[in-house]
Motif scaffolding. Structure first.
Motif, mmCIF file in Angstrom:
data_model
loop_
_atom_site.group_PDB
_atom_site.id
_atom_site.type_symbol
_atom_site.label_atom_id
_atom_site.label_comp_id
_atom_site.label_asym_id
_atom_site.label_seq_id
_atom_site.Cartn_x
_atom_site.Cartn_y
_atom_site.Cartn_z
ATOM 1 N N UNK A 279 -11.130 7.952 -12.662
ATOM 2 C CA UNK A 279 -11.890 6.484 -12.387
ATOM 3 C C UNK A 279 -11.796 5.625 -13.710
ATOM 4 N N UNK A 280 -12.392 6.032 -14.748
ATOM 5 C CA UNK A 280 -12.439 5.278 -16.039
ATOM 6 C C UNK A 280 -10.902 5.046 -16.578
ATOM 7 N N UNK A 281 -10.081 6.184 -16.229
ATOM 8 C CA UNK A 281 -8.899 6.017 -16.710
ATOM 9 C C UNK A 281 -8.102 4.884 -16.041
ATOM 10 N N UNK A 282 -8.420 4.792 -14.497
ATOM 11 C CA UNK A 282 -7.872 3.724 -13.880
ATOM 12 C C UNK A 282 -8.269 2.032 -14.253
ATOM 13 N N UNK A 283 -9.807 2.278 -14.605
ATOM 14 C CA UNK A 283 -10.254 1.018 -14.785
ATOM 15 C C UNK A 283 -9.652 0.482 -16.350
ATOM 16 N N UNK A 284 -9.581 1.331 -17.111
ATOM 17 C CA UNK A 284 -8.912 0.990 -18.376
ATOM 18 C C UNK A 284 -7.638 0.333 -18.214
ATOM 19 N N UNK B 111 -0.667 -3.449 -11.586
ATOM 20 C CA UNK B 111 -1.247 -2.312 -11.368
ATOM 21 C C UNK B 111 -0.915 -1.781 -9.939
ATOM 22 N N UNK B 112 -1.116 -2.657 -9.013
ATOM 23 C CA UNK B 112 -0.856 -2.305 -7.710
ATOM 24 C C UNK B 112 0.534 -1.907 -7.315
ATOM 25 N N UNK B 113 1.397 -2.576 -8.115
ATOM 26 C CA UNK B 113 2.819 -2.301 -7.745
ATOM 27 C C UNK B 113 3.045 -0.824 -8.635
ATOM 28 N N UNK B 114 2.535 -0.570 -9.725
ATOM 29 C CA UNK B 114 3.037 0.626 -10.296
ATOM 30 C C UNK B 114 2.363 1.886 -9.576
ATOM 31 N N UNK B 115 0.939 1.441 -8.936
ATOM 32 C CA UNK B 115 0.357 2.702 -8.217
ATOM 33 C C UNK B 115 1.037 3.176 -6.936
ATOM 34 N N UNK B 116 1.526 1.957 -6.175
ATOM 35 C CA UNK B 116 2.062 2.373 -4.954
ATOM 36 C C UNK B 116 3.568 1.467 -4.929
ATOM 37 N N UNK B 117 4.399 2.099 -5.437
ATOM 38 C CA UNK B 117 5.790 1.434 -5.600
ATOM 39 C C UNK B 117 6.351 0.954 -4.111
ATOM 40 N N UNK B 118 6.320 2.333 -3.222
ATOM 41 C CA UNK B 118 6.918 1.901 -1.997
ATOM 42 C C UNK B 118 6.288 0.782 -1.063
ATOM 43 N N UNK B 119 5.290 0.325 -1.375
ATOM 44 C CA UNK B 119 4.729 -0.662 -0.497
ATOM 45 C C UNK B 119 5.423 -2.064 -0.934
ATOM 46 N N UNK B 120 5.872 -2.027 -2.385
ATOM 47 C CA UNK B 120 6.364 -3.438 -2.809
ATOM 48 C C UNK B 120 7.949 -2.951 -2.934
ATOM 49 N N UNK B 121 8.493 -2.079 -2.302
ATOM 50 C CA UNK B 121 9.976 -1.926 -2.452
ATOM 51 C C UNK B 121 10.440 -2.967 -1.288
#
Length: 109
Positions: free
Chosen positions: A21-26, A36-46
Motif C-alpha cells: 500500500x505504501x508503494x502504491x501511495x508513493x 496511475x489508473x491507466x498503468x494499473x489496469x491497461x485493459x480497461x483503457x484499451x
C-alpha cells in the motif's frame, strides 16, 4: 446501561500488505491519478472498437463546434420583393410569358 466505546480501526503499519500500500501511495503521488489508473489496469483503457472510437471522436468534435458563436449577417433585402401573379385559362401561354420575362434582361429606364 452504558454503551461501550468501540475501538477505532488501526491502520496496518508493517507486513507485506502495508508495504504494498505504501508503494502504491508513493506511485500515486509521482504519476497522478489518471496515469496511475491507466498503468494499473491497461485493459480497461484499451481501444475495443475503432468504429466506436471514431464515432465518439466525431460526436465530441460536433459538440465543441456547437459552442463556437458565429455572428449571422443580416441578408434581408432593403426593398421588399415584387410579387407578380399570372392568371388565365389553360393553354394560353402563361408559362411561356413568365419564361420570356425571366430570360430577357431587365430594362433600365
Amino acid at each position: 446501561m452504558q454503551a461501550k466505546d468501540q475501538k477505532k480501526h488501526r491502520k496496518k503499519n508493517s507486513g507485506p500488505k502495508a508495504e504494498k500500500k505504501k508503494k502504491w501511495h508513493l506511485r500515486d503521488l509521482q504519476l497522478g491519478d489518471q496515469e496511475d489508473a491507466r498503468k494499473r489496469n491497461p485493459k480497461a483503457f484499451a481501444v475495443r472498437s475503432t468504429v466506436q472510437m471514431a464515432w465518439s471522436f466525431h460526436w465530441i468534435q460536433a459538440l465543441k463546434t456547437k459552442k463556437h458563436h458565429i455572428p449571422v449577417v443580416d441578408r434581408t433585402p432593403l426593398e421588399p420583393p415584387v410579387v407578380v401573379m399570372v392568371m388565365g385559362p389553360p393553354k394560353v401561354g402563361k408559362s411561356t410569358w413568365i419564361q420570356c420575362l425571366i430570360a430577357s434582361p431587365p430594362s433600365r429606364s
